[in-house]
Structures are given as C-alpha cells and as structure tokens.
Design an enzyme around this catalytic site. Structure first.
Site, PDB file in Angstrom:
ATOM      1  N   SER A  81      19.381 -29.096 100.281  1.00 25.91           N
ATOM      2  CA  SER A  81      18.246 -28.266 100.657  1.00 25.91           C
ATOM      3  C   SER A  81      18.656 -26.968 101.334  1.00 25.91           C
ATOM      4  CB  SER A  81      17.307 -29.048 101.573  1.00 25.91           C
ATOM      5  OG  SER A  81      17.965 -29.388 102.760  1.00 25.91           O
ATOM      6  N   HIS A 100      18.167 -27.850 108.818  1.00 20.13           N
ATOM      7  CA  HIS A 100      17.342 -26.777 108.258  1.00 20.13           C
ATOM      8  C   HIS A 100      17.278 -25.592 109.214  1.00 20.13           C
ATOM      9  CE1 HIS A 100      14.879 -29.205 105.063  1.00 20.13           C
ATOM     10  NE2 HIS A 100      16.126 -28.988 104.692  1.00 20.13           N
ATOM     11  N   ASP A 152       8.786 -27.354 106.406  1.00 16.78           N
ATOM     12  CA  ASP A 152       9.126 -28.773 106.561  1.00 16.78           C
ATOM     13  C   ASP A 152       7.988 -29.657 107.056  1.00 16.78           C
ATOM     14  OD1 ASP A 152      11.608 -28.298 105.711  1.00 16.78           O
ATOM     15  OD2 ASP A 152      12.567 -28.313 107.668  1.00 16.78           O
TER      16      ASP A 152
END
Lengths: 179, 179
Positions: free
Chosen positions: A56, A96, A122
C-alpha cells in the site's frame, strides 16, 4: 562434514565442554534479546524495526523492506510523516502516511492517514466508528529505510516449516560445533 | 580441506558483507546533503462552502475549494540515493477550536528519471479541503507550503519544507452555487 562426524564431536566432548556450548547458545539468545530491548529504550518505540507487509506504500516501500522507527513523545506528529499504527481488531500494524491533522490547544491531536498507493484514506481500515487516529495508536514514525532485508522474515512467516528448519540448524550448529 | 558447504558459506558471507558495506557507503555519501530548493506557489481561485461531510457526520463543515499555480525545479534533488520524491502540498492554519490544522491538498510521486521540473497552472486539489468544524470562512491566514519526503535506496527518510510558501484568505461569505 557429514552427520556422523558432527556427533563424533559431541561424543568427544566432556560434560564441562557440553555445558559451555549450552551456555554460549544462551548468550547468543540473550544478547539478541538485549539488543532488541535496548533499541526499544533508545527509540521509544515498542517495535523499533518493522517489515513492510503490504504494497500500500508502493513505489516507496515494497513487501519485505525494513523500516527503522522512533517514537519520541516530545516530537509532534506532522502531516506527510509515515506513521506505523495499530488498529483495534487488527494484529498487524499498518504503515501509512499522515494526510490530515488537527491539534487542539491542550495538545490533543487527531489525524487521518492514507497509503501512497491507495486511492482513498484509511477510514475504512480503522475500527468501526473510528474516524481519527490519536497518538496512543502510533507504534512509531519511519526514520530509516533498508530494502529487501525483511524478506527473510516474510519467508519464515509464510513457510513455518522453513522457520523451524532454520532455527533447528542454527541451534544444532551452535550446540555441536566446537571452537 | 574445504567442503562445498564451507566454500559456499564463505562466498555467501563475503558477498553479503560487500553488499552491506556498499549500502552503507551509499547511505553515508548522501546523508549530509541539503535537499532544500525554491518553489513558487500561488492560488488562483478560492471559495468556501458549508456542506455536510457525510464521511464524519451529518453536521455541516466548512469545505474549501482552491486552484493553484506552482513552479519548482526539483531535478537537483535527485542523486544516486534518491529513489523517489513524495511531494505534498499542505494547507496550514489556525481556527478557534484547533491551534494547528494541517490538511494535505495535493500530492505527487516523482520517481528518479521522471520529469521533475514542475510547472502547474490552475491545478485542482487532489483531496477535499475539509475543516474540522467551521473555521475556514473568513479565515485570514492559510499558508500553503510544499514539502517532500525523500525515499532513498537505503538511508534516512527526511521530510523537507521547500523555501517559498503562499498565504491567502478565504472569503467572508459562503458560496452556495454549484461550481
């Protein structure tokens, strides 16, 4: 060196030598543990080194890359930083980037994250009803990067037999090998 | 006498240590470099609306819209230990309820070898400019700044602010028409 000669070594050892080998094996295990715990103290993060497990954050981080984290409480979280955080109900921490952040006068901060390679933020990954992350969710902030090295742990986690084989070989080698 | 295993082991160990050494040299050769350059940012059109943000609740929040011009030449930032630049345009402002708000409006990934001379005219933002409440209408000081996160082949992951930011104010009235 075949197996027979390996065990010949053991047979020729006396009790003291065998004990010495066991102790040196224990030294290796405990010094590894000490390094890990020492890193936890120095970096302030409960897991100072993490392996990237998903794509990701591509093309920055690929599966199997290694990240070094710090988590100093006096360093504020800011937008654009790569944070590693835990979400209730998920075992694996997520790596992230912070997309939005709101900080109140009393220092409470809430922020939203997004993976570079994901098209949406998210909120769908957080616990049901959770809209923001807070400082307590953060395991660490990414500070250093080393490619590929974490591939070994991914292999070990995906093939547990491989892990036990490697551990058994290493353990046997340390116990049996004479200096 | 050297068995096949011993030979393989020493070749592997030597190769790994050379690789580790080269990686460290790659890191050490770029760790003290300065990655700051100039950027010109300007806003073209700025409006603010008051609409419900259904991703959070039904309450109406301020939603800013803007388009921007940006010129920057980031080619000098690249060297052999810069795999990727992650550019992000941040709006930073203060509201009565939050001392610090940071919202990323736009981001871009530039890999080494891609065109890094940026010249954008009248660009739309990539993400919505939601405030955490109603702090955008009439806000007199919103600062737009460009930053980049350097992703190396191996090494540190610095976040760097560009020289040059742009401050603007939001209109004192909400726009109700569709845009």
């Amino acid at each position: 060196m075949d197996v027979a000669t390996l065990f010949d070594d053991v047979k020729r050892m006396n009790k003291r030598q065998f004990l010495y080998q066991v102790l040196s094996f224990g030294m290796i295990v405990s010094s590894a543990l000490m390094i890990w715990k020492g890193l936890m103290v120095v970096t302030g993060s409960e897991s100072p080194i993490v392996v990237v497990l998903s794509g990701s954050m591509e093309p920055a981080f690929h599966r199997g890359d290694l990240l070094f984290l710090t988590n100093y409480p006096e360093e504020p979280v800011r937008v654009g930083e790569i944070v590693v955080f835990k979400v209730d109900g998920r075992d694996i921490p997520i790596v992230h980037r912070v997309l939005k952040l709101h900080e109140k006068k009393n220092g409470t901060v809430k922020f939203l994250t997004k993976g570079d390679n994901n098209s949406v933020d998210d909120r769908g990954l957080y616990a049901p009803g959770q809209l923001w992350l807070t400082k307590s969710d953060v395991v660490g902030r990414a500070r250093g990067f080393l490619p590929y090295v974490g591939m070994v742990t991914i292999l070990m986690n995906e093939y547990p037999k491989f892990k036990y084989a490697v551990l058994a070989c290493l353990g046997l080698y340390v116990l049996v090998h004479r200096e | 006498m050297h068995s096949v295993i011993q030979r393989g082991n020493s070749i592997l160990a030597y190769a790994l240590s050379v690789l580790a050494c080269l990686t460290f040299i790659c890191f050490a050769s770029t760790v003290f470099l300065n990655y700051v350059t100039d950027v010109k940012i300007n806003t073209v059109k700025v409006v603010v609306k008051n609409v419900p943000d259904y991703s959070i609740s039904r309450e109406k929040n301020d939603l800013g819209f803007l388009t921007f011009d940006m010129q920057a030449d980031l080619t000098p930032l690249f060297n052999w230990n810069v795999k990727q630049l992650f550019l992000y345009l941040t709006a930073e402002y203060e509201t009565p309820s939050n001392e610090l708000n940071q919202v990323v409006l736009w981001d871009k990934i530039i890999l080494r070898g891609e065109n890094a001379a940026l010249d954008f005219k009248n660009m739309n933002t990539k993400y919505y400019f939601w405030d955490d409440g109603n702090g955008l209408k009439g806000n007199k000081n919103i600062t737009l700044s460009l930053s980049w996160n350097i992703i190396p082949n191996s090494g540190l992951l610095p976040n760097i602010f560009a020289r040059g930011s742009h401050s603007f104010k939001f209109p004192v009235e909400y726009t109700t028409s569709r845009m």
